[in-house]
Motif scaffolding. Structure first.
Motif, short mmCIF file in Angstrom:
data_model
loop_
_atom_site.label_atom_id
_atom_site.label_comp_id
_atom_site.label_asym_id
_atom_site.label_seq_id
_atom_site.Cartn_x
_atom_site.Cartn_y
_atom_site.Cartn_z
N SER A 238 44.21 -65.74 66.38
CA SER A 238 45.11 -65.83 67.52
C SER A 238 45.24 -64.46 68.16
O SER A 238 45.09 -63.43 67.51
CB SER A 238 46.50 -66.34 67.09
OG SER A 238 47.09 -65.43 66.20
N ILE A 239 45.50 -64.45 69.48
CA ILE A 239 45.63 -63.22 70.24
C ILE A 239 47.09 -63.07 70.65
O ILE A 239 47.70 -64.01 71.16
CB ILE A 239 44.73 -63.25 71.49
CG1 ILE A 239 43.27 -63.48 71.10
CG2 ILE A 239 44.85 -61.95 72.28
CD1 ILE A 239 42.33 -63.61 72.28
N SER A 240 47.63 -61.92 70.41
CA SER A 240 49.02 -61.68 70.77
C SER A 240 49.19 -61.72 72.29
O SER A 240 48.23 -61.54 73.04
CB SER A 240 49.48 -60.32 70.23
OG SER A 240 48.78 -59.27 70.87
N ARG A 241 50.43 -61.93 72.70
CA ARG A 241 50.71 -61.98 74.14
C ARG A 241 50.36 -60.68 74.83
O ARG A 241 49.90 -60.67 75.97
CB ARG A 241 52.18 -62.31 74.38
CG ARG A 241 52.52 -63.78 74.20
CD ARG A 241 53.96 -64.05 74.64
NE ARG A 241 54.27 -65.46 74.51
CZ ARG A 241 55.47 -65.98 74.82
NH1 ARG A 241 56.44 -65.16 75.24
NH2 ARG A 241 55.69 -67.27 74.69
N GLN A 242 50.59 -59.55 74.15
CA GLN A 242 50.29 -58.25 74.75
C GLN A 242 48.80 -58.12 75.03
O GLN A 242 48.40 -57.66 76.10
CB GLN A 242 50.76 -57.13 73.84
CG GLN A 242 50.52 -55.74 74.43
CD GLN A 242 51.13 -54.63 73.59
OE1 GLN A 242 51.96 -54.90 72.74
NE2 GLN A 242 50.70 -53.39 73.82
N TRP A 243 47.96 -58.54 74.06
CA TRP A 243 46.52 -58.45 74.26
C TRP A 243 46.04 -59.48 75.28
O TRP A 243 45.08 -59.22 76.03
CB TRP A 243 45.78 -58.61 72.93
CG TRP A 243 45.62 -57.30 72.23
CD1 TRP A 243 46.35 -56.81 71.20
CD2 TRP A 243 44.67 -56.29 72.58
NE1 TRP A 243 45.93 -55.56 70.86
CE2 TRP A 243 44.89 -55.20 71.69
CE3 TRP A 243 43.67 -56.18 73.53
CZ2 TRP A 243 44.13 -54.05 71.75
CZ3 TRP A 243 42.90 -55.01 73.59
CH2 TRP A 243 43.13 -53.96 72.70
N GLN A 244 46.68 -60.64 75.33
CA GLN A 244 46.34 -61.61 76.38
C GLN A 244 46.59 -61.01 77.76
O GLN A 244 45.77 -61.15 78.67
CB GLN A 244 47.16 -62.88 76.20
CG GLN A 244 46.76 -63.72 75.00
CD GLN A 244 47.65 -64.94 74.84
OE1 GLN A 244 48.57 -65.18 75.62
NE2 GLN A 244 47.39 -65.72 73.79
N ALA A 245 47.75 -60.34 77.89
CA ALA A 245 48.07 -59.70 79.17
C ALA A 245 47.07 -58.59 79.48
O ALA A 245 46.62 -58.44 80.62
CB ALA A 245 49.48 -59.15 79.13
#
Length: 580
Positions: free
Chosen positions: A28-35
């Motif tokens: 899973s990718i954290s929201r920060q890295w998604q952003a």
């Protein structure tokens, strides 16, 4: 007992299996890295659209040992073109700054019952620059210009067949350009005026200061950020002026750097290297001016005035303020419109008029000519398409600039790339897109797609800055409260931010639609004979000498823009224009 033992055994087996399976962690990718990934992709796309055409142009100019620069700057008349460009920019800047600042102060002094006049200085923006220019040409042309005909009846100029005014000369091109830029300066200065507390003005009045004293001693110092920013924008627009010099200066030998670029690309064979070299000083100066603006403004909190009351309207008659606004509207809007209307109702343009000549044949021809109808459709569709794409891109970039403290490098890149289209003239992007999209991998020349792409680039600063201003005004409270309640960023944007920012977004839509339906410089370079917008078709009519059709087409452009603004006002309220 046996059943319990079997159940325990089964449970233990299931637990062991689950434990074994649990050793493989789900990815899973954290929201920060998604952003971060999302913003990186967005910045890469913007870089491809904004930066790549500029790089390709400069690489071409430096090929063969800088052959493009030798060709362009080895000519005998290049110094004249440079000095004319500078004179046009500085002269129009002075006119726009003086008129825009005086108009903003006059508008702030209007009585409450005449408050609706504050929108009048903005209205010239609704009239296309190309329409304004040809309107004045019909009035001030040395021979058949209607105002010149009237002036020649006066004793001072009687007995001559031409003049006394020649609109095709540099001074008049400067004057008309300054009038065109005044509305933009007014927008910035009037916005800054609203942030000045009326307590400062009342204190000055109590101490016996006159209106003129208050203006110079109180208002102007507090308007420094607005004046610097508005002046910088006006200077950049003046340096990149294309419409006036092309339409009025082409036959009289007036040359500026932007028209030199157009001439280099339009000649056969096209010389993109020389065109790129001609635009290089404008690119360099635009970048330097943007940086100087940031340095001069510095910490803008120095210019914030604290007080309980905002800049209040005058309670007196303020006759001078009303007269100032009305006189400006006459010269900037009404008089050139009269020139267009007169010529559009005649079968040919001449200095004599009679009721028997008036006809609607030019408008009938407008509606019966497929090329004209197609140009209107193309203008509206490409403008709307660019606006629809620009708004979400601008929102994402504004969000990155306001709240992207964790992504400092990406924020810096976004800030720079969204400022470039404001500092670089549209004609340079037109040449860059013409070069980039007539070759693989994307051959888009002659399509509406390339027009939409160049429109997106030109509107990025407006879409981003206007939405960023709204975000700064709202602060972080709403986002933090929504995040605390468990809402995702997408839900927060959809249910909270967009409704709160609706007036600003609609104002951005109105402004971008106005600017794009007027757009002429970049469109003239990326258009094809089968893909015309209203402005480029009007230019072809002007070149062919079809002046009554030019006037009718200019009025049609103005009508299309007015309808678009009216729709925005119906959706967003009557204050949409005032929020520009």
């Amino acid at each position: 007992m046996a059943t319990a033992t079997a159940t325990a055994t089964a449970t233990a087996t299931a637990t062991a299996t689950a434990t074994a399976g649990g050793s493989v962690k789900s990815f899973s990718i954290s929201r920060q890295w998604q952003a971060r990934i999302g913003y990186t992709i967005l910045i890469a796309v913007i870089a491809y659209l904004v930066v790549l055409p500029m790089i390709r142009l400069q690489m071409l100019a430096f090929e063969d040992g800088g052959a493009g620069y030798r060709t362009q700057y080895g000519r005998y008349d290049v110094a004249e073109a440079i000095w004319t460009t500078i004179a046009l920019a500085l002269g129009s800047l002075v006119i726009a700054m003086v008129l825009g600042t005086v108009l903003a102060f006059a508008a702030s002094r209007l009585p409450e019952k005449l408050g609706w006049l504050r929108i009048v200085p903005i209205l010239p923006i609704v009239m296309p620059a190309v329409a304004n220019i040809v309107g004045w040409a019909f009035l001030l042309s040395p021979g058949p210009g209607y105002l010149n005909v009237i002036l020649r009846k006066l004793p001072w100029w009687s007995g001559t067949d031409t003049g006394p005014i020649d609109v095709y000369t540099i001074p008049w091109i400067v004057i008309l350009t300054g009038f065109g830029l005044t509305s933009f300066v007014y927008l910035f200065v009037s916005a800054g005026m609203q942030n000045i507390s009326s307590e400062h003005l009342e204190a000055a009045q109590v101490s016996g200061s006159s209106t003129v004293g208050i203006f110079f001693k109180i208002v102007l110092p507090l308007l420094r950020p607005s004046l610097i920013y508005g002046g910088g924008i006006a200077l950049l627009l003046g340096l990149g002026q294309f419409t006036g010099p092309l339409l009025l200066g082409q036959n009289s030998g007036v040359k500026v750097l932007t028209t030199e670029m157009y001439r280099r690309v339009s000649e056969s064979p096209s010389d993109f290297a020389a065109a790129a070299a001609a635009g290089s000083p404008l690119i360099i100066f635009g970048l330097v001016l943007v940086l100087v603006q940031k340095v001069l403004l510095g910490n803008q909190t120095r210019f914030v005035t604290h007080g309980g009351k905002a800049f209040a309207s005058s309670t007196g008659r303020a006759t001078w303020a009303t007269a100032t606004v009305v006189i400006f509207s006459m010269f900037a809007l009404v008089i050139p419109l009269i020139g267009l209307i007169i010529v559009s109702l005649t079968p040919y343009w001449s200095g004599s008029l009679s009721w028997g000549l008036l006809t609607l044949d030019n408008f009938r021809e407008l509606w019966s000519t497929n090329a004209i109808i197609e140009s209107v459709v193309t203008s509206v569709l490409t403008s709307l398409g660019a606006v629809i794409i620009c708004i979400p891109i601008g929102y994402a970039l504004a969000n990155l600039l306001v709240r992207g403290r964790r992504f400092k490098i990406l924020s810096l890149l976004a800030d720079l790339m969204t400022a470039l289209p404001l500092g670089i003239p549209a004609v340079i992007f037109g040449v860059g897109f013409l070069l980039t999209y007539t070759e693989p991998p994307f051959i888009l020349y002659g399509t509406r797609t390339v027009i939409i792409l160049v429109y997106i680039v030109l509107m990025l600063p407006f879409a981003t800055r206007m939405q960023m201003t709204a975000m700064l005004a709202l602060g972080n409270t709403y986002n933090e409260a929504s995040a605390t309640s468990g809402a995702s960023p997408f839900v927060t944007t959809l249910r909270i931010m967009l409704p709160l920012m609706r007036p600003t977004i609609l104002s951005a839509v109105a402004l971008m639609f106005i600017l794009l339906t007027h757009e002429f410089a970049a469109s003239l370079l990326v258009r094809a004979s089968t893909t015309q917008v209203m402005g480029t078709l009007l230019f072809d009519m002007w070149q062919n000498g079809s002046y009554p059709m030019v006037a009718a087409m200019a009025l049609l452009m103005t009508a299309v823009t007015t309808i678009g603004v009216a729709i925005a006002m119906l959706v967003g309220g009557r204050n949409v224009l005032s929020k520009l």
